[in-house]
Design a protein around this motif. Sequence first.
Motif, PDB file in Angstrom:
ATOM      1  N   LEU A  86       1.015  -1.096   0.065  1.00 39.77           N
ATOM      2  CA  LEU A  86       0.022   0.004   0.101  1.00 39.77           C
ATOM      3  C   LEU A  86       0.898   1.302  -0.186  1.00 39.77           C
ATOM      4  CD1 LEU A  86      -2.431  -1.239   2.910  1.00 39.77           C
ATOM      5  CD2 LEU A  86      -2.873  -1.198   0.338  1.00 39.77           C
ATOM      6  N   PRO A  87       0.423   2.439  -0.419  1.00 42.83           N
ATOM      7  CA  PRO A  87       1.218   3.547  -0.668  1.00 42.83           C
ATOM      8  C   PRO A  87       1.620   3.983   0.918  1.00 42.83           C
ATOM      9  CG  PRO A  87      -1.056   4.213  -1.332  1.00 42.83           C
ATOM     10  CD  PRO A  87      -0.884   2.697  -1.225  1.00 42.83           C
ATOM     11  N   ALA A  88       2.571   4.461   1.076  1.00 45.26           N
ATOM     12  CA  ALA A  88       3.164   4.951   2.492  1.00 45.26           C
ATOM     13  C   ALA A  88       2.167   6.087   2.720  1.00 45.26           C
ATOM     14  CB  ALA A  88       4.426   5.340   2.424  1.00 45.26           C
ATOM     15  N   PRO A  89       1.697   6.310   4.126  1.00 49.26           N
ATOM     16  CA  PRO A  89       0.815   7.190   4.637  1.00 49.26           C
ATOM     17  C   PRO A  89       1.660   8.574   4.684  1.00 49.26           C
ATOM     18  CG  PRO A  89       1.521   5.937   6.438  1.00 49.26           C
ATOM     19  CD  PRO A  89       2.044   5.372   5.158  1.00 49.26           C
ATOM     20  N   ALA A  90       1.132   9.832   4.394  1.00 51.42           N
ATOM     21  CA  ALA A  90       1.826  10.905   4.646  1.00 51.42           C
ATOM     22  C   ALA A  90       2.802  10.970   5.801  1.00 51.42           C
ATOM     23  CB  ALA A  90       0.856  12.184   4.590  1.00 51.42           C
ATOM     24  N   PRO A  91       4.080  11.483   5.602  1.00 51.02           N
ATOM     25  CA  PRO A  91       4.873  11.446   6.752  1.00 51.02           C
ATOM     26  C   PRO A  91       4.254  12.291   7.714  1.00 51.02           C
ATOM     27  CG  PRO A  91       5.919  12.713   4.764  1.00 51.02           C
ATOM     28  CD  PRO A  91       4.398  11.977   4.355  1.00 51.02           C
ATOM     29  N   ARG A  92       4.347  11.831   9.114  1.00 55.24           N
ATOM     30  CA  ARG A  92       3.884  12.362  10.166  1.00 55.24           C
ATOM     31  C   ARG A  92       4.902  12.956  11.157  1.00 55.24           C
ATOM     32  NH1 ARG A  92       2.694  10.471  15.688  1.00 55.24           N
ATOM     33  NH2 ARG A  92       3.935   8.677  15.230  1.00 55.24           N
ATOM     34  N   ALA A  93       4.639  14.420  11.526  1.00 53.48           N
ATOM     35  CA  ALA A  93       5.660  14.651  12.458  1.00 53.48           C
ATOM     36  C   ALA A  93       6.098  13.821  13.506  1.00 53.48           C
ATOM     37  CB  ALA A  93       5.380  16.044  12.669  1.00 53.48           C
ATOM     38  N   GLY A  94       7.313  13.348  13.514  1.00 55.38           N
ATOM     39  CA  GLY A  94       7.807  12.554  14.650  1.00 55.38           C
ATOM     40  C   GLY A  94       7.838  13.429  15.810  1.00 55.38           C
ATOM     41  N   PRO A  95       8.155  12.833  17.019  1.00 56.19           N
ATOM     42  CA  PRO A  95       8.196  13.361  18.319  1.00 56.19           C
ATOM     43  C   PRO A  95       9.513  14.211  18.417  1.00 56.19           C
ATOM     44  CG  PRO A  95       8.720  10.904  18.563  1.00 56.19           C
ATOM     45  CD  PRO A  95       8.486  11.301  17.223  1.00 56.19           C
ATOM     46  N   LEU A  96      10.645  14.078  17.469  1.00 54.37           N
ATOM     47  CA  LEU A  96      11.819  14.725  17.469  1.00 54.37           C
ATOM     48  C   LEU A  96      11.692  16.220  18.114  1.00 54.37           C
ATOM     49  CD1 LEU A  96      14.915  14.045  17.797  1.00 54.37           C
ATOM     50  CD2 LEU A  96      14.823  14.372  15.337  1.00 54.37           C
ATOM     51  N   ALA A  97      10.747  17.046  17.325  1.00 51.14           N
ATOM     52  CA  ALA A  97      10.763  18.231  17.340  1.00 51.14           C
ATOM     53  C   ALA A  97      10.302  18.809  18.868  1.00 51.14           C
ATOM     54  CB  ALA A  97       9.909  18.985  16.298  1.00 51.14           C
ATOM     55  N   ALA A  98       9.090  17.785  19.232  1.00 51.59           N
ATOM     56  CA  ALA A  98       8.871  17.977  20.694  1.00 51.59           C
ATOM     57  C   ALA A  98       9.826  17.774  21.773  1.00 51.59           C
ATOM     58  CB  ALA A  98       7.651  17.149  20.875  1.00 51.59           C
ATOM     59  N   VAL A  99      10.744  16.959  21.340  1.00 52.69           N
ATOM     60  CA  VAL A  99      11.546  16.306  22.404  1.00 52.69           C
ATOM     61  C   VAL A  99      12.626  17.629  22.353  1.00 52.69           C
ATOM     62  CG1 VAL A  99      13.400  14.541  22.663  1.00 52.69           C
ATOM     63  CG2 VAL A  99      11.058  13.867  22.211  1.00 52.69           C
ATOM     64  N   ARG A 100      13.032  17.988  21.185  1.00 56.12           N
ATOM     65  CA  ARG A 100      14.043  19.021  21.256  1.00 56.12           C
ATOM     66  C   ARG A 100      13.470  20.520  22.023  1.00 56.12           C
ATOM     67  NH1 ARG A 100      16.537  22.697  16.278  1.00 56.12           N
ATOM     68  NH2 ARG A 100      16.564  24.783  17.463  1.00 56.12           N
ATOM     69  N   ALA A 101      12.157  20.801  21.744  1.00 55.89           N
ATOM     70  CA  ALA A 101      11.675  21.642  22.573  1.00 55.89           C
ATOM     71  C   ALA A 101      11.949  21.766  24.013  1.00 55.89           C
ATOM     72  CB  ALA A 101      10.331  21.986  22.122  1.00 55.89           C
TER      73      ALA A 101
END
Lengths: 449, 164
Positions: free
Chosen positions: A137-152
């Motif tokens: 199946l086509p890959a779902p649209a990339p979801r924002a991972g938690p990395l940005a939240a962890v960085r903040a």
Amino acid sequence: MSGTVRLGDIRACLEGAVPAQMATCADDGTPNVAYLSQVFYVDEQHVALSFQFFNKTRQNILANPHGTLLVLHPGSAAFYRLHIRYLRTETEGPLFESMKAQLAGIASHEGLADVFRLRGSDVYRVEAIEAVPGQPLPAPAPRAGPLAAVRACAGRLARCTALDEALNTVIDTLTQALGISHAMVLMLDAATQRLYTVASAGYAASGVGSEIEVGCGVIGVAARERTPVRIGHMTSASLYSHAVRRSVRAELPGLALEQDIPYPGLAQPSSQLAVPIVSAGRLLGVLFVESPGEQRFSYEDEDALVVMAGHLGAVTELLQAPAEGGEPATAAGGGAPAPAGPALQLRRYTANDSVFIDDAYLIKGVAGAIFWKLAGDHVRHGRTEFSNRELRLDPAIRLPDVSDNLEARLLLLQRRLAEHGPHIRIERTGRGRFRLVVRRALQMTEIAS
Amino acid sequence: MPALLSPRHVALIARGVSAVVGSRDLAHRPSLMRAVAGVITPDGATVTVYLARSQSRQLLADIASTGRIAVVFSSPSTHETLQLKATRARLRDAGEADAAALAAYRAAMVAELGAIDIPPEFAAAMLACDRDDVVAVSFEPEAAFDQTPGPKAGAAIGPAGAPT
């Protein structure tokens, strides 16, 4: 995706949403295929499989260590084959305990709780990963991972100057940026080997001050083994349930009043994730999240919590270090307002330092002893300004050792007082300094055991 | 010779459940892939599993060179699981005559997986293959094992399903 697939790329295949299969070969050349309960990601080069029964797969890999695993991506339905080689079996320790807790969840989900028992974690080296051609199946649209939240979160933690700010930062990140509805932070009391809740979000009552024994439940196992424990299905195994509370009354049969702060957690969680907070090799506490939904927490969430717990551990340790020279206590505001209203009746049971205010349980143990010292100094000498340093030096408080997390105990006391009522509170006045604000006269009574 | 498989075992395979096929090479290295279909003769004597060649090159080479095969049939909804083994499996290209079996199996699996909330498009993608890519692997089961999860998993099944 170019040629090589890394194990980290296909961790979603190991979540157990679709069972994996394994082929092995006996000494006499007879192939065998088996369904697996669990394929556990150990690191980029290793997986572990649950050893539950002395079955054919088990016999085969002991005689011929080569195995081939077939896993399916739960999103795309793409197949991957892992060529693996058996290395060893672990029967205790972090990997074993993580798998055991997870298996208990899987087993009860499948209605097989009595049948599944983890005898060992079979560790395999992953020698090659093959992307099997197909029509996924086509890959779902990339979801924002938690990395940005962890960085903040890491950025905010680096600017924190007090433990409560640090805890609020972590709780805010979990609940707001990561959308996790139920979260808790517990700190370790090393002397009693119990974890006490210092912060929470998403529960009807905060549960601050409620306790869990090390080794008990998902939280206690994560603490004892210093390893993340992640369960995607509700488990009925009592070993992992936090619902069973030890009665404090049983400890102190003479005690007249209830002094148990109820554990705030969900009565029927389906997904739970507990991550130890460790600094300089010492266990400081546990970061815990849960959800009523199944399979709520992924490997990525686990990664995020482990990173946040690491930062929280370092910050907690740094804030613990005594402030050099210390800021002078603020002189302003020292004058206590005249007490109004009836005196508060403070009672302390010396057996366990439990303290009651007007028959309502406040706190016990070290935090109880701290409160008794503060209230006593206030009543006898009219003091309102205090320092962490004097608490450490006061033999009456019996801090277990110099490395004890005094900041966490003060925060626990501060939060319990705030929940209790408006008449007594603790305010921070600087690094390692605080003020006891009392709005009523205090009458203190000690009850010996 | 009494039949190895009981009517219940035959029915499990005939209704269309997950089929995962294994073999090994001359150095005893195992190979495996999920079948895109599986069928059984009503008397239980002969089983045919279908594999996509492009997905199963090593497995097909191993079956061709050793004749060895192991196939696990498992119902995703009930976990009832059966493993069959044989030493003389044979390959042929699938043709028009197999089209109905492939289509029926796919429909059965979509229903089986639907019962455990797996969407039909996922089931279809899992079993997707081009018709001219399909190889039929037939064998007469020589040994059978009950692999329904639990302490009895792995028990050999004797003639007519009596445990040995």
